[in-house]
Design a protein around this motif. Structure first.
Motif, mmCIF file in Angstrom:
data_model
loop_
_atom_site.group_PDB
_atom_site.id
_atom_site.type_symbol
_atom_site.label_atom_id
_atom_site.label_comp_id
_atom_site.label_asym_id
_atom_site.label_seq_id
_atom_site.Cartn_x
_atom_site.Cartn_y
_atom_site.Cartn_z
ATOM 1 N N ALA A 1 4.204 101.491 66.278
ATOM 2 C CA ALA A 1 4.867 100.895 67.284
ATOM 3 C C ALA A 1 4.401 100.005 68.381
ATOM 4 N N ARG A 2 5.255 99.415 68.185
ATOM 5 C CA ARG A 2 5.319 98.377 69.730
ATOM 6 C C ARG A 2 5.779 98.186 70.659
ATOM 7 N N LEU A 3 5.930 98.622 71.303
ATOM 8 C CA LEU A 3 6.549 99.327 72.571
ATOM 9 C C LEU A 3 6.295 99.527 73.696
ATOM 10 N N SER A 4 6.976 98.728 75.072
ATOM 11 C CA SER A 4 7.353 98.522 76.059
ATOM 12 C C SER A 4 8.408 99.679 76.883
ATOM 13 N N GLU A 5 7.711 100.959 77.787
ATOM 14 C CA GLU A 5 8.890 102.086 78.207
ATOM 15 C C GLU A 5 8.358 102.429 79.383
ATOM 16 N N ASN A 6 9.120 102.779 80.282
ATOM 17 C CA ASN A 6 9.290 103.788 81.399
ATOM 18 C C ASN A 6 9.863 104.824 81.572
ATOM 19 N N VAL A 7 8.910 105.186 82.636
ATOM 20 C CA VAL A 7 9.032 107.057 82.341
ATOM 21 C C VAL A 7 8.974 107.496 84.097
ATOM 22 N N GLU A 8 10.479 107.739 84.177
ATOM 23 C CA GLU A 8 10.371 108.478 85.870
ATOM 24 C C GLU A 8 10.142 109.782 86.300
#
Length: 407
Positions: free
Chosen positions: A178-185
């Motif tokens: 993966a090449r991933l930028s993410e946000n988890v709320e």
């Protein structure tokens, strides 16, 4: 008070365009307006925005990026991200709804906001959010697995909501490349009890930049566990708001960096309600040339948080030459009416006395080394609360330790 100084603004001011916008990336305009920019002194005062256009290009001088290899993931901070939905694997479970929701969902944006460009780029790019909604007072456990993200630069957004009085363990399992930028709320309702485990077992070329934002309601409890074993660059930054009176959080981290791996976590706990409690405990091991770990822990006890009980610590065990572990605990206290607050950090090699004791009992050196490391890291594993996962992680630690043999 703080155990580490805040990064300073760039010294060169020959061009105003070379400096970040006021209050962005850890600096702001001086209060008298005559001396340019000064460091932001309070963790909660950092600039926040949901729009990537509000952040200047990442240079590596910013407080949030100064210990990160920013040149290796410019596609995630400056490039266009694929925000399409992706395949997940989960088992249907009563009282747990897993579905894709639109950006207009009322929960999105309620737990926190990006403080840096990669998170804002992901927030500006995702099409739909993965929503995991937990209800019901019976304890339950669900695993969400991602394994096919591929090598395209991606954005992702996840919302985990524990409704009032609910109980659950939610495991976010990451494998493959993966090449991933993410946000988890993470939204924890009144008197709910939620455990969130994020497990990074990526392929060796994977890059992940993740920000977890949590808000905890009255008398609610969140246990948050970060386990980082795989990947090339993995950065998981949890930010927790103890927003309800009597709320409680425990944040645990386990990481094992091999040669050339960069594993990073920047933890923030904000006590902004009365009678709240937090415990932060991260432990890591490093082996192989170029293995690098970064841990930054910020705890803020606000004016409106009397009765706070807080402690954070980070421990790193160095197994071979050529590694580097950065560990920076910070503590800010804005009220004198607290039960307790403290922080600690330590990085070191094997305890020779422990090894000598084990060897004197007939245990070989390699096995003695494995026992010491396994005991060091097992404390974190035992806090997870999922027996099958705990057993599997013990096996994964054993696999990592086999790499120390012959070093």
């Amino acid at each position: 008070m703080s155990a580490a100084s805040t990064s300073t603004a760039p010294t060169s001011a020959s061009s105003s365009e070379a400096l970040p916008t006021a209050e962005q990336h850890g600096i702001k305009e001086h209060s008298d307006g005559r001396f340019g920019f000064v460091p932001v002194q309070t963790r909660s005062a950092r600039f926040k925005s949901f729009d990537v256009a509000d952040f200047p290009a990442v240079t590596g001088r910013e407080a949030v990026w100064k210990l990160s290899p920013v040149a290796k993931f410019t596609d995630l901070t400056a490039g266009t991200l694929d925000g399409a939905v992706y395949e997940i694997d989960s088992t249907p479970l009563d009282d747990v709804d897993v579905s894709w929701v639109d950006r207009t969902d009322a929960r999105i944006g309620t737990a926190g906001a990006p403080e840096e460009r990669a998170a804002a780029n992901a927030w500006s790019s995702f099409d739909k959010a993965l929503a995991i909604t937990v209800s019901g007072e019976e304890a339950k456990e669900i695993t969400i697995t991602r394994s096919g993200l591929g090598s395209t630069a991606r954005a992702a957004h996840t919302v985990i909501e524990a409704r009032p009085f609910s109980q659950a363990v939610v495991i976010l399992q990451n494998t493959g490349t993966a090449r991933l930028s993410e946000n988890v709320e993470i939204i924890v309702g009144e008197s709910a009890n939620l455990t969130v485990v994020t497990l990074q077992e990526w392929d060796e070329d994977a890059v992940q930049l993740a920000n977890h934002f949590a808000t905890i309601g009255r008398d609610a409890r969140l246990k948050h566990v970060v386990v980082s074993l795989g990947g090339s660059i993995v950065r998981v930054n949890p930010s927790v708001q103890l927003a309800g009176q009597g709320s409680d959080t425990e944040l645990y981290g386990l990481y094992f960096a091999d040669a050339g791996q960069h594993l990073e976590q920047q933890v923030y706990v904000n006590h902004n309600a009365a009678n709240t409690r937090s415990r932060v405990n991260y432990k890591g091991a490093l082996q192989g040339a170029g293995a690098r770990t970064v841990w930054i822990g910020d705890v803020l006890i606000g004016h409106d948080a009397p009765g706070t009980d807080s402690y954070e610590q980070n421990r790193n065990l160095v197994l071979t030459e050529g590694t580097r572990a950065d560990s920076i605990p910070n503590l800010e206290i804005e009220t004198g009416d607290i039960l307790g607050a403290g922080h600690a950090s330590a990085t070191g090699r094997f305890d020779d006395e422990q090894l000598f004791y084990l060897q004197s009992r007939g245990i070989g050196e390699l096995e003695a080394r494995r026992l010491v490391v396994r005991g060091f890291l097992s404390e974190i594993v035992q806090h997870i609360g999922s027996k099958p996962l705990e057993e599997r992680l013990q096996g994964a630690i054993e696999d990592e330790l086999r790499g120390t043999e012959g070093n």
